[in-house]
Structures are given as C-alpha cells and as structure tokens.
Motif scaffolding. Structure first.
Motif, short mmCIF file in Angstrom:
data_model
loop_
_atom_site.label_atom_id
_atom_site.label_comp_id
_atom_site.label_asym_id
_atom_site.label_seq_id
_atom_site.Cartn_x
_atom_site.Cartn_y
_atom_site.Cartn_z
N ILE A 112 0.94 -1.14 0.15
CA ILE A 112 0.16 0.09 -0.09
C ILE A 112 0.90 1.09 -0.05
N THR A 113 0.91 2.00 -1.01
CA THR A 113 1.66 3.31 -0.87
C THR A 113 0.90 4.66 -0.58
N SER A 114 -0.50 4.83 -0.52
CA SER A 114 -1.05 5.74 -0.18
C SER A 114 -2.77 5.19 0.29
N VAL A 115 -3.28 6.14 0.87
CA VAL A 115 -4.59 5.89 1.24
C VAL A 115 -5.36 7.31 1.36
N VAL A 116 -6.74 7.38 0.72
CA VAL A 116 -7.31 8.74 0.72
C VAL A 116 -8.77 8.11 1.39
N GLU A 117 -9.05 8.84 2.29
CA GLU A 117 -10.38 8.59 2.94
C GLU A 117 -11.64 9.18 2.01
N TYR A 118 -12.53 8.56 1.65
CA TYR A 118 -13.75 8.47 0.89
C TYR A 118 -14.75 8.80 1.92
N GLY A 119 -15.97 9.12 1.24
CA GLY A 119 -17.20 9.37 1.77
C GLY A 119 -17.99 7.83 1.83
N LEU A 120 -18.91 7.62 2.83
CA LEU A 120 -19.24 6.27 2.90
C LEU A 120 -19.66 5.65 1.56
N SER A 121 -20.29 6.44 0.46
CA SER A 121 -20.53 5.83 -0.78
C SER A 121 -19.45 5.66 -1.54
N ALA A 122 -18.24 6.12 -1.33
CA ALA A 122 -17.04 5.99 -2.00
C ALA A 122 -17.09 6.76 -3.31
N ASP A 123 -17.95 7.70 -3.60
CA ASP A 123 -18.01 8.50 -4.73
C ASP A 123 -17.08 9.64 -5.00
N ARG A 124 -16.70 10.30 -3.71
CA ARG A 124 -15.75 11.42 -3.70
C ARG A 124 -14.72 11.34 -2.51
N PRO A 125 -13.79 11.94 -2.50
CA PRO A 125 -12.86 12.02 -1.25
C PRO A 125 -13.52 12.63 -0.15
N LEU A 126 -13.28 12.42 0.94
CA LEU A 126 -13.92 13.03 2.21
C LEU A 126 -13.59 14.49 2.01
N SER A 127 -12.37 14.91 1.78
CA SER A 127 -11.96 16.26 1.67
C SER A 127 -12.74 17.31 0.73
N ASP A 128 -13.56 16.60 -0.41
CA ASP A 128 -14.42 17.22 -1.27
C ASP A 128 -15.85 17.50 -0.79
N ILE A 129 -16.04 16.53 0.37
CA ILE A 129 -17.65 16.72 0.85
C ILE A 129 -17.60 17.70 1.57
N ASN A 130 -18.68 18.82 1.41
CA ASN A 130 -18.88 19.97 2.54
C ASN A 130 -20.18 19.76 3.20
N ARG A 131 -20.14 19.96 4.57
CA ARG A 131 -21.04 19.71 5.55
C ARG A 131 -21.49 21.51 6.11
N PHE A 132 -22.68 21.23 6.42
CA PHE A 132 -23.02 22.29 7.33
C PHE A 132 -22.51 22.16 8.71
N HIS A 133 -22.22 23.04 9.33
CA HIS A 133 -21.73 23.10 10.68
C HIS A 133 -22.45 24.13 11.36
N TRP A 134 -23.42 23.68 12.53
CA TRP A 134 -24.13 24.58 13.21
C TRP A 134 -23.71 24.76 14.55
N ASP A 135 -23.71 26.12 15.13
CA ASP A 135 -23.36 26.28 16.46
C ASP A 135 -24.64 26.02 17.28
N HIS A 136 -24.67 24.75 18.08
CA HIS A 136 -25.71 24.32 18.86
C HIS A 136 -26.34 25.17 20.07
N ASP A 137 -25.11 25.96 20.48
CA ASP A 137 -25.31 26.92 21.55
C ASP A 137 -26.13 28.09 21.16
N LYS A 138 -25.74 28.57 19.95
CA LYS A 138 -26.36 29.62 19.63
C LYS A 138 -27.12 29.38 18.39
N SER A 139 -28.14 28.86 18.50
CA SER A 139 -28.95 28.32 17.27
C SER A 139 -29.53 29.21 16.20
N ASN A 140 -29.91 30.42 17.13
CA ASN A 140 -30.39 31.70 16.15
C ASN A 140 -29.28 32.26 15.23
N SER A 141 -28.07 31.87 15.57
CA SER A 141 -27.03 32.80 14.73
C SER A 141 -26.14 31.92 13.78
#
Length: 195
Positions: A112-141
């Motif tokens: 094994i020469t290199s390893v890249v983590e992918y999303g669970l569906s294996a359609d793209r690298p995890l680094s290319d997947i964008n997720r919304f990140h919410w501040d749960h303490d300040k849910s209105n902002s």
C-alpha cells in the motif's frame, strides 16, 4: 415451501455478552461461500505456474473489534476498503476503545503506497464533501465557518500523523481508497474505463 430457521442461545455473564454475540453474529452472517468460475483459455500448465494466484491469503488478522466490510478492486491499481468498529462506547471494557489500524500492515501480498479517505458511498474523497456546521449553543445565529469539509468536521488530522494508519472510534465506519503495487498480475475491474 418449507422455511426453517436456526436459533442460537448464548449464556454468559452480562459483561461478556457483547463480545460473544457480535463475534457469533459475524461468523453466521459472513460465512464463506464457495464460488466457481470457468477458466477459459487456461491450461493446466498455466494453472500450475507460480505466477497464478490460486488463493487469497494476503491479509493479516484485524483487531478483534474491527470488521472488514468491503474489500474490492476500485481501479486497476486501487482498492476500495471499508472498515467498521463493531462495538459501542462502554459496551466492552477493552473492545469499546478506539483502535488504530495500519492499512499497509493489513496485506502480505500488496504494498500500500497511499490511502485517501472517501465518503461512505465512495463516490468522492472526504476532503471534497462539504457539510453544514451549526453552532448548537447559538442556534439563532449563523456561525462564521458554517460550511466546512467533512474531513475538517469529523477528523482531527493531527491525531493521525501516519497517513497509512487510521483510527476507528466505536461504531464508526470509514471508507478508503488505497493505491497499491503488487508482484502478482491482478485482473482489471469490470467496466473500468477511466484511470
């Protein structure tokens, strides 16, 4: 039509139950299946030669709390690999802890020469997947960095200093595409048109 089932009863101490039932369930569900294929164009001399891989014994044992969900050819020089941590937090004193797995050390016949983590569906690298990140303490902002990559959100990349070693947390499934070299000729995956 007659349907017959099998029931298994495991009698053990409460603390030993997760270890016993998870292992038994895996053995029952993932029992080996015999498969056969035609050997068109292969002579007995070709079969007996040292260049033909006749069995796959190229994996070392995984830690007791890790299960190999997927191992398949992704592209001619890449493998798709999914690893699962089988235990929940607090379910077992030892097996519920995070575990490090060195992917390079898993295989005896592949380098094994290199390893890249992918999303669970294996359609793209995890680094290319964008997720919304919410501040749960300040849910209105809206947080300043409300859009981060999945890798930034879920992975502490400093914890995995060795790029070929991955950490699995309890009940976590991670998907990887591993680039490899092999001294043995391996077939091309069906339908592969891109490199």
């Amino acid at each position: 039509m007659v349907v017959r089932g099998r029931h298994w009863l495991v009698a053990s101490a409460v603390g030993d139950a997760p270890r016993l039932h998870r292992d038994l369930a895996e053995q029952m569900f993932m029992a080996p299946q015999l498969t056969f294929a035609s050997a068109n164009g292969m002579t007995l001399d070709m079969w007996n030669s040292d260049t033909v891989v006749k069995q796959f014994t190229g994996m070392k044992p995984l830690p007791a709390n890790v299960h190999l969900l997927t191992l398949e050819m992704y592209k001619p020089d890449r493998l798709l690999l999914r690893l699962e941590h089988q235990f929940e937090t607090g379910e077992d004193v030892e097996l519920s802890l995070p575990v490090d797995v060195n992917i390079q050390d898993l295989f005896t016949t592949l380098n094994i020469t290199s390893v890249v983590e992918y999303g669970l569906s294996a359609d793209r690298p995890l680094s290319d997947i964008n997720r919304f990140h919410w501040d749960h303490d300040k849910s209105n902002s809206m947080p300043k960095n409300f859009r981060r990559t999945a890798q930034e959100t879920y992975r502490n990349t400093e914890a995995e200093a060795d790029p070929l070693t991955v950490t699995l947390n309890p009940m976590e499934i991670r998907t990887f595409v591993a680039t490899y070299t092999s001294p043995y000729p391996l077939p091309t995956p069906p339908g592969d048109t891109q490199q």
